[in-house]
Motif scaffolding. Structure first.
Motif, PDB file in Angstrom:
ATOM      1  N   LEU A 149       0.854  -1.185   0.000  1.00 19.50           N
ATOM      2  CA  LEU A 149       0.000   0.000   0.000  1.00 19.50           C
ATOM      3  C   LEU A 149       0.891   1.237   0.000  1.00 19.50           C
ATOM      4  CD1 LEU A 149      -2.503  -1.122   2.774  1.00 19.50           C
ATOM      5  CD2 LEU A 149      -2.693  -1.487   0.314  1.00 19.50           C
ATOM      6  N   VAL A 150       0.641   2.149  -0.926  1.00 15.34           N
ATOM      7  CA  VAL A 150       1.435   3.372  -1.053  1.00 15.34           C
ATOM      8  C   VAL A 150       0.535   4.568  -0.770  1.00 15.34           C
ATOM      9  CG1 VAL A 150       2.865   4.783  -2.576  1.00 15.34           C
ATOM     10  CG2 VAL A 150       2.860   2.275  -2.835  1.00 15.34           C
ATOM     11  N   ALA A 151       0.894   5.370   0.235  1.00 15.77           N
ATOM     12  CA  ALA A 151       0.157   6.605   0.519  1.00 15.77           C
ATOM     13  C   ALA A 151       0.595   7.642  -0.510  1.00 15.77           C
ATOM     14  CB  ALA A 151       0.439   7.091   1.930  1.00 15.77           C
ATOM     15  N   ASN A 152      -0.240   7.813  -1.508  1.00 16.94           N
ATOM     16  CA  ASN A 152       0.034   8.719  -2.621  1.00 16.94           C
ATOM     17  C   ASN A 152      -0.501  10.089  -2.207  1.00 16.94           C
ATOM     18  OD1 ASN A 152       0.879   9.428  -5.153  1.00 16.94           O
ATOM     19  ND2 ASN A 152      -0.459   8.014  -6.239  1.00 16.94           N
ATOM     20  N   SER A 153       0.276  10.796  -1.395  1.00 12.65           N
ATOM     21  CA  SER A 153      -0.222  11.910  -0.583  1.00 12.65           C
ATOM     22  C   SER A 153      -0.875  13.043  -1.362  1.00 12.65           C
ATOM     23  CB  SER A 153       0.900  12.463   0.288  1.00 12.65           C
ATOM     24  OG  SER A 153       1.888  13.083  -0.491  1.00 12.65           O
ATOM     25  N   GLU A 154      -0.252  13.551  -2.386  1.00 10.78           N
ATOM     26  CA  GLU A 154      -0.812  14.701  -3.092  1.00 10.78           C
ATOM     27  C   GLU A 154      -1.963  14.321  -4.016  1.00 10.78           C
ATOM     28  OE1 GLU A 154       0.063  17.994  -2.604  1.00 10.78           O
ATOM     29  OE2 GLU A 154       1.229  17.176  -0.942  1.00 10.78           O
ATOM     30  N   ARG A 155      -2.158  13.045  -4.248  1.00 16.49           N
ATOM     31  CA  ARG A 155      -3.279  12.583  -5.065  1.00 16.49           C
ATOM     32  C   ARG A 155      -4.457  12.147  -4.181  1.00 16.49           C
ATOM     33  NH1 ARG A 155      -2.028  10.763 -10.531  1.00 16.49           N
ATOM     34  NH2 ARG A 155      -3.520   9.104 -10.192  1.00 16.49           N
ATOM     35  N   ILE A 156      -4.283  12.201  -2.878  1.00  8.70           N
ATOM     36  CA  ILE A 156      -5.313  11.855  -1.894  1.00  8.70           C
ATOM     37  C   ILE A 156      -5.853  10.443  -2.147  1.00  8.70           C
ATOM     38  CG2 ILE A 156      -7.311  12.729  -0.621  1.00  8.70           C
ATOM     39  CD1 ILE A 156      -7.026  15.325  -2.257  1.00  8.70           C
ATOM     40  N   GLU A 157      -4.933   9.492  -2.289  1.00  8.39           N
ATOM     41  CA  GLU A 157      -5.350   8.120  -2.575  1.00  8.39           C
ATOM     42  C   GLU A 157      -4.309   7.138  -2.063  1.00  8.39           C
ATOM     43  OE1 GLU A 157      -5.617   8.204  -6.851  1.00  8.39           O
ATOM     44  OE2 GLU A 157      -3.515   7.748  -7.100  1.00  8.39           O
ATOM     45  N   ILE A 158      -4.715   5.887  -2.007  1.00  6.10           N
ATOM     46  CA  ILE A 158      -3.815   4.774  -1.715  1.00  6.10           C
ATOM     47  C   ILE A 158      -3.682   3.978  -2.995  1.00  6.10           C
ATOM     48  CG2 ILE A 158      -3.451   2.658  -0.381  1.00  6.10           C
ATOM     49  CD1 ILE A 158      -3.362   5.158   1.372  1.00  6.10           C
ATOM     50  N   THR A 159      -2.453   3.768  -3.433  1.00  2.00           N
ATOM     51  CA  THR A 159      -2.191   2.941  -4.606  1.00  2.00           C
ATOM     52  C   THR A 159      -1.766   1.564  -4.107  1.00  2.00           C
ATOM     53  OG1 THR A 159      -1.478   4.892  -5.845  1.00  2.00           O
ATOM     54  CG2 THR A 159      -0.845   2.746  -6.732  1.00  2.00           C
ATOM     55  N   ASP A 208       5.815  -7.310  -6.699  1.00  2.00           N
ATOM     56  CA  ASP A 208       6.736  -7.039  -7.799  1.00  2.00           C
ATOM     57  C   ASP A 208       6.462  -5.670  -8.419  1.00  2.00           C
ATOM     58  OD1 ASP A 208       8.999  -7.904  -9.185  1.00  2.00           O
ATOM     59  OD2 ASP A 208       7.778  -8.503 -10.908  1.00  2.00           O
ATOM     60  N   LEU A 209       5.698  -4.835  -7.714  1.00  2.00           N
ATOM     61  CA  LEU A 209       5.369  -3.457  -8.096  1.00  2.00           C
ATOM     62  C   LEU A 209       4.465  -3.357  -9.323  1.00  2.00           C
ATOM     63  CD1 LEU A 209       8.745  -1.605  -7.390  1.00  2.00           C
ATOM     64  CD2 LEU A 209       6.855  -2.119  -5.835  1.00  2.00           C
ATOM     65  N   ASN A 210       3.637  -4.366  -9.526  1.00  2.00           N
ATOM     66  CA  ASN A 210       2.621  -4.294 -10.580  1.00  2.00           C
ATOM     67  C   ASN A 210       1.357  -3.661  -9.999  1.00  2.00           C
ATOM     68  OD1 ASN A 210       4.105  -5.698 -12.689  1.00  2.00           O
ATOM     69  ND2 ASN A 210       3.893  -7.482 -11.366  1.00  2.00           N
ATOM     70  N   PHE A 211       0.686  -2.864 -10.799  1.00  2.00           N
ATOM     71  CA  PHE A 211      -0.523  -2.166 -10.373  1.00  2.00           C
ATOM     72  C   PHE A 211      -1.649  -3.145 -10.085  1.00  2.00           C
ATOM     73  CE2 PHE A 211      -4.591  -0.136 -11.464  1.00  2.00           C
ATOM     74  CZ  PHE A 211      -4.581   0.907 -10.558  1.00  2.00           C
ATOM     75  N   VAL A 212      -2.340  -2.936  -8.948  1.00  5.52           N
ATOM     76  CA  VAL A 212      -3.514  -3.732  -8.586  1.00  5.52           C
ATOM     77  C   VAL A 212      -4.764  -2.862  -8.629  1.00  5.52           C
ATOM     78  CG1 VAL A 212      -4.623  -5.126  -6.781  1.00  5.52           C
ATOM     79  CG2 VAL A 212      -2.146  -5.311  -7.158  1.00  5.52           C
ATOM     80  N   ARG A 213      -4.781  -1.783  -7.835  1.00  3.10           N
ATOM     81  CA  ARG A 213      -5.931  -0.875  -7.823  1.00  3.10           C
ATOM     82  C   ARG A 213      -5.588   0.389  -7.048  1.00  3.10           C
ATOM     83  NH1 ARG A 213      -6.707  -2.819  -3.000  1.00  3.10           N
ATOM     84  NH2 ARG A 213      -8.347  -3.539  -1.813  1.00  3.10           N
ATOM     85  N   VAL A 214      -6.529   1.327  -7.044  1.00  4.96           N
ATOM     86  CA  VAL A 214      -6.398   2.587  -6.308  1.00  4.96           C
ATOM     87  C   VAL A 214      -7.677   2.798  -5.524  1.00  4.96           C
ATOM     88  CG1 VAL A 214      -6.265   5.099  -6.572  1.00  4.96           C
ATOM     89  CG2 VAL A 214      -4.882   3.647  -8.020  1.00  4.96           C
ATOM     90  N   PHE A 215      -7.573   3.340  -4.315  1.00  2.00           N
ATOM     91  CA  PHE A 215      -8.768   3.769  -3.598  1.00  2.00           C
ATOM     92  C   PHE A 215      -8.429   5.014  -2.788  1.00  2.00           C
ATOM     93  CE2 PHE A 215      -6.726   0.725  -0.761  1.00  2.00           C
ATOM     94  CZ  PHE A 215      -6.784   1.349   0.481  1.00  2.00           C
ATOM     95  N   GLY A 216      -9.452   5.781  -2.450  1.00  2.00           N
ATOM     96  CA  GLY A 216      -9.238   7.000  -1.672  1.00  2.00           C
ATOM     97  C   GLY A 216     -10.288   8.043  -1.976  1.00  2.00           C
ATOM     98  N   LEU A 217      -9.938   9.296  -1.723  1.00  2.00           N
ATOM     99  CA  LEU A 217     -10.878  10.393  -1.881  1.00  2.00           C
ATOM    100  C   LEU A 217     -10.989  10.904  -3.308  1.00  2.00           C
ATOM    101  CD1 LEU A 217     -10.177  12.442   1.343  1.00  2.00           C
ATOM    102  CD2 LEU A 217     -12.084  10.917   0.863  1.00  2.00           C
ATOM    103  N   SER A 218     -10.215  10.370  -4.198  1.00  2.00           N
ATOM    104  CA  SER A 218     -10.304  10.706  -5.611  1.00  2.00           C
ATOM    105  C   SER A 218     -10.086  12.190  -5.890  1.00  2.00           C
ATOM    106  CB  SER A 218     -11.648  10.259  -6.186  1.00  2.00           C
ATOM    107  OG  SER A 218     -11.597  10.299  -7.584  1.00  2.00           O
ATOM    108  N   GLY A 219      -9.053  12.760  -5.274  1.00  2.00           N
ATOM    109  CA  GLY A 219      -8.663  14.125  -5.587  1.00  2.00           C
ATOM    110  C   GLY A 219      -8.284  14.258  -7.044  1.00  2.00           C
TER     111      GLY A 219
END
Length: 193
Positions: free
Chosen positions: A136-146, A151-162
């Motif tokens: 889980l990555v706190a993607n701070s300025e995007r207001i979301e969790i990536t 192996d660092l492949n994308f799974v999903r994103v969730f959060g406030l959808s800034g």
């Protein structure tokens, strides 16, 4: 820790800290020289004051580091200013990384939507693993969790959808004003267009 010890010297400028799952090593990122320092933890649980090794953080300034909970030779780091996430394979003595096995992902962007193959970060800070072993990555300025796999492949994103709010504003202004001569250099309150 005693004056003059390496742990005290780099710890005073530390921005990220991680301890491996076996409680054998402590990793500390130093903001002054952008290096990650490793220190052995002795059997009584105390951190040794002399470093085991150090290496330049391939992700740049980091405020988040974590080791793989099932493989203590894997260290993850977030790059706040580079907008990257790094996966580093540590050597057996934990004194350096194998750069041929280092993986780096991330594209710096404030409002593009992440998808497989294009993972967008904007000032990623903290890292954690969930119960299923996903990063889980706190993607701070995007207001979301990536969410990434190990192996660092994308799974999903969730959060406030800034991201979608800014994208919506851009799309709305573009739809209303279609002549680029009218929008060139205009300040709409969100930024210079």
């Amino acid at each position: 820790y005693p004056s003059g010890s390496k742990l005290r010297e780099v710890g005073g400028k530390g921005t990220a800290l991680a301890v491996d799952s076996g409680n054998n090593f402590l990793y500390l990122h130093n903001i002054d020289d952008n290096k990650i320092y490793s220190f052995e933890i002795n059997p009584s649980g105390c951190v040794e004051t002399t470093e085991t090794g150090s290496w330049t953080n391939p992700c740049g300034t980091s405020f988040g580091m974590i080791t793989d909970p099932l493989d203590s030779s894997i260290l993850y780091s977030s790059g706040r200013d580079t907008n990257k996430i790094c996966k580093m394979k540590l050597n057996n003595s934990r004194s350096d990384i194998d750069t041929s096995l280092t993986k780096i992902v991330g594209i710096g962007d404030a409002y593009e939507t992440s998808v497989a193959g294009s993972i967008y970060f904007y000032k990623p800070l903290y890292l954690a693993f969930d119960d299923s072993g996903q990063l889980l990555v706190a993607n701070s300025e995007r207001i979301e969790i990536t969410v990434l796999d190990k192996d660092l492949n994308f799974v999903r994103v969730f959060g406030l959808s800034g991201v979608s709010r800014l994208r919506g504003a851009v799309d709305a202004i573009t739809a209303v004003v279609s002549d680029s001569a009218l929008t060139e250099g205009a300040l709409f309150g969100l930024g210079l267009w």
